[in-house]
Design an enzyme around this catalytic site. Structure first.
Site, PDB file in Angstrom:
ATOM      1  N   GLY A  70       0.815  -1.206   0.000  1.00 52.58           N
ATOM      2  CA  GLY A  70       0.000   0.000   0.000  1.00 52.58           C
ATOM      3  C   GLY A  70       0.850   1.257   0.000  1.00 52.58           C
ATOM      4  CB  SER A  71       3.416   2.483   2.339  1.00 51.96           C
ATOM      5  OG  SER A  71       4.331   1.388   2.410  1.00 51.96           O
ATOM      6  N   GLY A  72       4.068   1.382  -0.653  1.00 53.43           N
ATOM      7  CA  GLY A  72       5.147   1.303  -1.644  1.00 53.43           C
ATOM      8  C   GLY A  72       6.519   1.407  -1.023  1.00 53.43           C
ATOM      9  CB  THR A  73       7.857   2.703   1.903  1.00 61.40           C
ATOM     10  OG1 THR A  73       6.805   2.616   2.883  1.00 61.40           O
ATOM     11  CG2 THR A  73       7.663   3.955   1.064  1.00 61.40           C
ATOM     12  CB  THR A  74       6.433  -3.015   2.523  1.00 57.94           C
ATOM     13  OG1 THR A  74       5.146  -2.401   2.715  1.00 57.94           O
ATOM     14  CG2 THR A  74       6.591  -4.188   3.473  1.00 57.94           C
TER      15      THR A  74
ATOM     16  CD  GLU B  48      -4.723  -5.043   4.052  1.00 61.11           C
ATOM     17  OE1 GLU B  48      -3.681  -4.629   4.588  1.00 61.11           O
ATOM     18  OE2 GLU B  48      -5.790  -5.198   4.670  1.00 61.11           O
TER      19      GLU B  48
END
Length: 199
Positions: free
Chosen positions: A102-106, A166
């Site tokens: 979702g964040s694109g930073t996981t 999700e």
């Protein structure tokens, strides 16, 4: 003293609560799914139609949704692997890594994408954030305009954490599978022969 856990256990949800929240979830999913750029999913479908193996990587609930998608892609006859499983081979040039964050930073997901890129593999990503590191690595990018899991109190969604992302991710991957299947002449009976029989 009442703890949060005991408050939840002793709380009472009326039928009205359930009806209201079923409507809330359904409406948020429908509104968000309608804002996805269908061309982005079509581009991802074209990547999945190319030769090469498919690798799937995601964390938490997004990762679980991608595992469901991987199962359906396997039913279509694609050679699919889940990143982190003990039998998953090395990704290589010509392969496709399918990821979601979702964040694109996981961190683990971004690291997987970086590794795939170094190996010459293509990357297909689902995220809410077009300016994220994950989006920057993607060859095929699908933006899901949902709240990120840390966007508490946002007007985008009344649901907790990343639930809407999700939920719409699941819907998008189901539509992706259905579209790929529609463009084959393979009957459901053949797909069923690939379904797990060691359950």
């Amino acid at each position: 003293m009442t703890t949060a856990a005991s408050a939840v256990r002793t709380g009472y949800s009326s039928t009205d609560d359930i009806v209201r929240n079923l409507s809330l979830v359904q409406d948020e999913i429908a509104d968000t799914a309608a804002k996805i750029d269908e061309q982005q999913i079509a581009d991802l479908a074209r990547h999945l139609s190319q030769p090469g193996r498919v690798f799937v990587a995601g964390a938490g609930r997004s990762g679980l949704v991608l595992r469901m998608a991987a199962m359906r892609l396997m039913h279509l006859g694609l050679n699919v692997h889940i990143a982190g499983d003990t039998t998953t081979p090395a990704i290589a040039s010509g392969d496709l890594l399918l990821v979601a964050s979702g964040s694109g930073t996981t961190s683990g997901v971004v690291k997987s994408a970086e590794t795939a890129a170094k190996a010459g593999a293509r990357i297909a990503a689902f995220t809410t954030n077009p300016d994220s590191p994950l989006a920057g690595l993607a060859d095929a990018l699908v933006i899901v305009p949902a709240a990120q899991k840390t966007d508490h109190g946002t007007s985008v969604s009344r649901q907790y954490s990343g639930s809407l992302f999700e939920q719409v991710l699941f819907l998008a991957t189901e539509a992706l599978f259905q579209s790929l299947w529609d463009n084959t002449d393979v009957p459901a009976e053949v797909l069923w022969l690939r379904h797990a029989n060691l359950e």
